[in-house]
Design a protein around this motif. Structure first.
Motif, PDB file in Angstrom:
ATOM      1  N   ALA A  45       0.842  -1.201   0.000  1.00 29.55           N
ATOM      2  CA  ALA A  45       0.000   0.000   0.000  1.00 29.55           C
ATOM      3  C   ALA A  45       0.876   1.249   0.000  1.00 29.55           C
ATOM      4  CB  ALA A  45      -0.923  -0.011   1.221  1.00 29.55           C
ATOM      5  N   GLU A  46       1.887   1.248   0.834  1.00 30.94           N
ATOM      6  CA  GLU A  46       2.772   2.411   0.923  1.00 30.94           C
ATOM      7  C   GLU A  46       3.549   2.631  -0.376  1.00 30.94           C
ATOM      8  OE1 GLU A  46       6.751   3.506   3.398  1.00 30.94           O
ATOM      9  OE2 GLU A  46       5.056   2.713   4.556  1.00 30.94           O
ATOM     10  N   GLU A  47       4.058   1.567  -0.959  1.00 31.27           N
ATOM     11  CA  GLU A  47       4.888   1.672  -2.162  1.00 31.27           C
ATOM     12  C   GLU A  47       4.097   2.014  -3.420  1.00 31.27           C
ATOM     13  OE1 GLU A  47       8.138   1.684  -2.389  1.00 31.27           O
ATOM     14  OE2 GLU A  47       8.506   1.223  -0.285  1.00 31.27           O
ATOM     15  N   THR A  48       2.830   1.636  -3.452  1.00 30.14           N
ATOM     16  CA  THR A  48       2.028   1.836  -4.668  1.00 30.14           C
ATOM     17  C   THR A  48       1.011   2.967  -4.533  1.00 30.14           C
ATOM     18  OG1 THR A  48       0.412   0.182  -3.969  1.00 30.14           O
ATOM     19  CG2 THR A  48       2.234  -0.584  -5.367  1.00 30.14           C
ATOM     20  N   ASP A  49       0.919   3.576  -3.365  1.00 32.84           N
ATOM     21  CA  ASP A  49      -0.069   4.626  -3.104  1.00 32.84           C
ATOM     22  C   ASP A  49      -1.497   4.143  -3.323  1.00 32.84           C
ATOM     23  OD1 ASP A  49       1.729   6.615  -2.280  1.00 32.84           O
ATOM     24  OD2 ASP A  49       2.119   7.194  -4.361  1.00 32.84           O
ATOM     25  N   ILE A  50      -1.743   2.884  -2.966  1.00 31.83           N
ATOM     26  CA  ILE A  50      -3.084   2.314  -3.023  1.00 31.83           C
ATOM     27  C   ILE A  50      -3.571   2.180  -1.588  1.00 31.83           C
ATOM     28  CG2 ILE A  50      -4.450   0.276  -3.651  1.00 31.83           C
ATOM     29  CD1 ILE A  50      -2.422  -0.227  -5.906  1.00 31.83           C
ATOM     30  N   ASN A  51      -4.832   2.509  -1.364  1.00 32.20           N
ATOM     31  CA  ASN A  51      -5.431   2.409  -0.040  1.00 32.20           C
ATOM     32  C   ASN A  51      -5.214   1.012   0.527  1.00 32.20           C
ATOM     33  OD1 ASN A  51      -7.588   1.645   1.859  1.00 32.20           O
ATOM     34  ND2 ASN A  51      -8.335   3.711   1.482  1.00 32.20           N
ATOM     35  N   ARG A  52      -4.793   0.940   1.783  1.00 29.00           N
ATOM     36  CA  ARG A  52      -4.496  -0.339   2.440  1.00 29.00           C
ATOM     37  C   ARG A  52      -5.684  -1.291   2.356  1.00 29.00           C
ATOM     38  NH1 ARG A  52      -4.056  -4.643   4.669  1.00 29.00           N
ATOM     39  NH2 ARG A  52      -2.926  -5.205   6.529  1.00 29.00           N
ATOM     40  N   GLY A  53      -6.900  -0.773   2.496  1.00 31.04           N
ATOM     41  CA  GLY A  53      -8.091  -1.606   2.416  1.00 31.04           C
ATOM     42  C   GLY A  53      -8.319  -2.212   1.041  1.00 31.04           C
ATOM     43  N   SER A  54      -7.839  -1.567   0.005  1.00 32.91           N
ATOM     44  CA  SER A  54      -8.006  -2.067  -1.366  1.00 32.91           C
ATOM     45  C   SER A  54      -6.942  -3.087  -1.742  1.00 32.91           C
ATOM     46  CB  SER A  54      -7.950  -0.909  -2.358  1.00 32.91           C
ATOM     47  OG  SER A  54      -8.992   0.000  -2.110  1.00 32.91           O
ATOM     48  N   VAL A  55      -5.774  -2.997  -1.131  1.00 34.35           N
ATOM     49  CA  VAL A  55      -4.665  -3.868  -1.498  1.00 34.35           C
ATOM     50  C   VAL A  55      -5.026  -5.338  -1.285  1.00 34.35           C
ATOM     51  CG1 VAL A  55      -2.296  -4.557  -0.885  1.00 34.35           C
ATOM     52  CG2 VAL A  55      -2.858  -2.153  -1.190  1.00 34.35           C
ATOM     53  N   GLY A  56      -5.662  -5.664  -0.173  1.00 34.99           N
ATOM     54  CA  GLY A  56      -6.033  -7.054   0.103  1.00 34.99           C
ATOM     55  C   GLY A  56      -6.960  -7.628  -0.950  1.00 34.99           C
ATOM     56  N   ALA A  57      -7.952  -6.842  -1.350  1.00 38.80           N
ATOM     57  CA  ALA A  57      -8.894  -7.312  -2.372  1.00 38.80           C
ATOM     58  C   ALA A  57      -8.197  -7.508  -3.708  1.00 38.80           C
ATOM     59  CB  ALA A  57     -10.043  -6.321  -2.516  1.00 38.80           C
ATOM     60  N   VAL A  58      -7.311  -6.576  -4.067  1.00 42.61           N
ATOM     61  CA  VAL A  58      -6.569  -6.690  -5.331  1.00 42.61           C
ATOM     62  C   VAL A  58      -5.678  -7.926  -5.301  1.00 42.61           C
ATOM     63  CG1 VAL A  58      -4.801  -5.612  -6.778  1.00 42.61           C
ATOM     64  CG2 VAL A  58      -6.654  -4.222  -5.836  1.00 42.61           C
ATOM     65  N   LEU A  59      -4.978  -8.139  -4.202  1.00 41.40           N
ATOM     66  CA  LEU A  59      -4.098  -9.309  -4.101  1.00 41.40           C
ATOM     67  C   LEU A  59      -4.887 -10.608  -4.197  1.00 41.40           C
ATOM     68  CD1 LEU A  59      -1.656  -8.088  -1.324  1.00 41.40           C
ATOM     69  CD2 LEU A  59      -1.073  -8.531  -3.724  1.00 41.40           C
TER      70      LEU A  59
END
Length: 104
Positions: A45-59
């Motif tokens: 999330a920090e490295e890609t500037d994506i909301n932490r809550g969205s990263v899990g769903a994307v992964l």
């Protein structure tokens, strides 16, 4: 953006169709740049500037397509021939951008 039902039916499942700039693309791009490392969701999330809550769903969606792998809290790019081509394309694109930037 919607697609036609014909395209949905004709699209091979194994195709790696990621649109540049989307969250899945940005995560894969980052992981492809670091193929020998694994990251936590917070780090991604920090490295890609994506909301932490969205990263899990994307992964999770990327894992369903066998594009990423994880063990415990850590995620890495999957070992897949499609991803090697994706990484090579990104590396070539980045090198071209750098060359253009540094030309006098």
């Amino acid at each position: 953006m919607p697609i036609s039902v014909d395209r949905l039916e004709d699209e091979p499942e194994e195709a790696l169709a990621l649109e540049e700039g989307t969250q899945p693309y940005r995560i894969l791009q980052f992981l492809a740049e670091h193929p020998d490392l694994a990251f936590t969701q917070s780090e991604l999330a920090e490295e890609t500037d994506i909301n932490r809550g969205s990263v899990g769903a994307v992964l999770s969606r990327l894992e369903d397509r066998d594009l990423v792998r994880h063990k415990g809290r850590y995620w890495a790019i999957a070992e897949d021939d499609r991803l090697a081509a994706f990484a090579a394309q990104h590396t070539a694109s980045a090198a071209s951008t750098d060359d253009d930037y540094y030309e006098s």
